[in-house]
Motif scaffolding. Structure first.
Motif, PDB file in Angstrom:
ATOM      1  N   PRO A   1      11.255  -0.601  -1.173  1.00  0.00           N
ATOM      2  CA  PRO A   1      10.055  -1.432  -1.349  1.00  0.00           C
ATOM      3  C   PRO A   1      10.348  -2.897  -1.614  1.00  0.00           C
ATOM      4  CG  PRO A   1       9.839   0.622  -2.548  1.00  0.00           C
ATOM      5  CD  PRO A   1      11.253   0.576  -2.059  1.00  0.00           C
TER       6      PRO A   1
ATOM      7  N   GLY B   1       5.230   7.440  -4.799  1.00  0.00           N
ATOM      8  CA  GLY B   1       6.272   7.186  -3.817  1.00  0.00           C
ATOM      9  C   GLY B   1       7.047   5.913  -4.101  1.00  0.00           C
TER      10      GLY B   1
ATOM     11  N   TYR C   1       0.836  -1.205   0.000  1.00  0.00           N
ATOM     12  CA  TYR C   1       0.000   0.000   0.000  1.00  0.00           C
ATOM     13  C   TYR C   1       0.869   1.252   0.000  1.00  0.00           C
ATOM     14  CZ  TYR C   1      -3.682   3.295   1.062  1.00  0.00           C
ATOM     15  OH  TYR C   1      -4.561   4.349   0.989  1.00  0.00           O
ATOM     16  N   ASP C   2       0.502   2.228  -0.849  1.00  0.00           N
ATOM     17  CA  ASP C   2       1.246   3.485  -0.895  1.00  0.00           C
ATOM     18  C   ASP C   2       0.334   4.700  -1.016  1.00  0.00           C
ATOM     19  OD1 ASP C   2       0.331   3.354  -3.459  1.00  0.00           O
ATOM     20  OD2 ASP C   2       2.286   3.488  -4.429  1.00  0.00           O
TER      21      ASP C   2
ATOM     22  N   ALA D   1       2.606  -0.817   4.381  1.00  0.00           N
ATOM     23  CA  ALA D   1       2.663   0.544   3.851  1.00  0.00           C
ATOM     24  C   ALA D   1       4.099   1.038   3.915  1.00  0.00           C
ATOM     25  CB  ALA D   1       1.750   1.461   4.658  1.00  0.00           C
TER      26      ALA D   1
ATOM     27  N   GLU E   1       7.394   7.244   2.485  1.00  0.00           N
ATOM     28  CA  GLU E   1       8.474   8.092   1.990  1.00  0.00           C
ATOM     29  C   GLU E   1       8.946   8.990   3.133  1.00  0.00           C
ATOM     30  OE1 GLU E   1       9.872   8.670  -1.319  1.00  0.00           O
ATOM     31  OE2 GLU E   1       9.111   6.644  -1.567  1.00  0.00           O
TER      32      GLU E   1
ATOM     33  N   ASP F   1       2.355  11.361   3.939  1.00  0.00           N
ATOM     34  CA  ASP F   1       2.226   9.910   3.947  1.00  0.00           C
ATOM     35  C   ASP F   1       1.259   9.438   5.020  1.00  0.00           C
ATOM     36  OD1 ASP F   1       3.657   8.674   1.860  1.00  0.00           O
ATOM     37  OD2 ASP F   1       5.547   9.183   2.812  1.00  0.00           O
TER      38      ASP F   1
ATOM     39  N   PHE G   1       6.323   2.865  -4.566  1.00  0.00           N
ATOM     40  CA  PHE G   1       5.858   1.868  -5.512  1.00  0.00           C
ATOM     41  C   PHE G   1       5.734   2.423  -6.925  1.00  0.00           C
ATOM     42  CE2 PHE G   1       3.869   0.326  -1.483  1.00  0.00           C
ATOM     43  CZ  PHE G   1       4.720  -0.749  -1.335  1.00  0.00           C
TER      44      PHE G   1
ATOM     45  N   THR H   1       9.584   2.291   6.618  1.00  0.00           N
ATOM     46  CA  THR H   1      10.303   3.189   5.710  1.00  0.00           C
ATOM     47  C   THR H   1      11.529   2.454   5.195  1.00  0.00           C
ATOM     48  OG1 THR H   1       9.595   5.113   6.990  1.00  0.00           O
ATOM     49  CG2 THR H   1      11.458   5.420   5.497  1.00  0.00           C
TER      50      THR H   1
END
Length: 273
Positions: A217, A239, A155-156, A183, A186, A192, A241, A214
């Protein structure tokens, strides 16, 4: 969607059996029919050497046998499941793109060094993952198709990620599995945590965990999906992804993810054209 059809691309190789098993189980769980499709590429070639066209009938018969064997295998995996097999003239990506307009899900197999994996990481495979009109699931040959203890969702905050969450949670509910929403934040973006507000409500439900991290990914998704039955990602995101299907993160997931990977293409979000 109301079509209630899961489509699986088949090529007759033993290492695609896991994809057929996964697709059959998913069709049964959805109460959908399973449509097994074999792309017959010979019909697309022109200007073949003299006499080579004599091979076509035999190749078509071989393709028909691939379809028949796949149908029999799917019925062994899921007795009572409605299974239809078909040979379709064309290249795999084009054939499956067309099928995706009338399907709930496209399922394909991959192998570490074989052409189906190259299909996904090549331009043709990128087209399928980016332009299909329904979610696409890639099942690796070394997977136990139904192993794993949870569903992991990347998830982003993007629209594709929102759809990925819905897809993953629905899969988890049908399979009676807990879900983990990962998640990746960034570090230099103040919004975020605001973007996560919408997804946090899912974490309040039973058997759903929200992990906020953080970092890179690829590494994080591989780590958090180590015990997953399915990893779900959006085709494009913001971000961390961004460029998931088109860039190095996608290739890492397809080569190294320890479980089947579901991609939510942009066209699947917008609906049929």
């Amino acid at each position: 969607m109301s079509t209630k059809k899961v489509v699986a691309g088949i090529d007759g190789r033993p290492d695609s059996d896991n994809a057929i098993r996964w697709a059959a189980a998913e069709a049964a769980a959805r109460g959908a029919a399973l449509h097994l499709v074999h792309a017959f590429v010979w019909a697309e070639f022109r200007g073949v050497p003299l006499g080579a066209s004599d091979m076509a009938p035999g190749l078509r018969a071989q393709s028909d046998q691939i379809v028949a064997d796949a149908v029999e295998l799917a019925r062994k995996f899921e007795p009572g499941l409605e299974v239809v097999g078909e040979r379709v003239d064309g290249f795999p990506a084009a054939v499956l793109l067309a099928e995706s307009r009338h399907a709930d899900l496209i399922v394909i197999g991959s192998r570490v060094t074989g052409r189906l994996l190259r299909l996904i990481v090549s331009s043709a495979g990128t087209e399928l993952a980016a332009r299909a009109h329904c979610p696409v699931v890639v099942v690796r040959p070394t997977d136990d198709a139904l192993a794993g203890s949870r569903v992991v969702i990347a998830y982003d905050g993007s629209r594709a990620a929102d759809v990925a969450v819905d897809f993953g949670l629905d899969y988890a509910r049908r399979r009676g599995l807990p879900a983990r929403i990962v998640a990746v934040l960034e570090a230099d973006e103040d919004d975020d945590h605001e973007l996560l507000a919408g997804v946090r409500q899912h974490a309040l439900a039973a058997d759903t965990e929200l992990v906020e991290v953080t970092g890179h990914p690829s590494e994080l998704l591989l780590e958090w999906s180590a015990d997953a039955e399915l990893l779900v990602v959006g085709s494009r995101g913001r971000g961390g992804f961004r460029g998931l299907v088109l860039g190095s993160v996608s290739q890492t997931m397809l080569h190294q993810a320890p479980c089947p990977v579901a991609v939510i293409p942009h066209a699947a979000i917008e609906g049929p054209a």
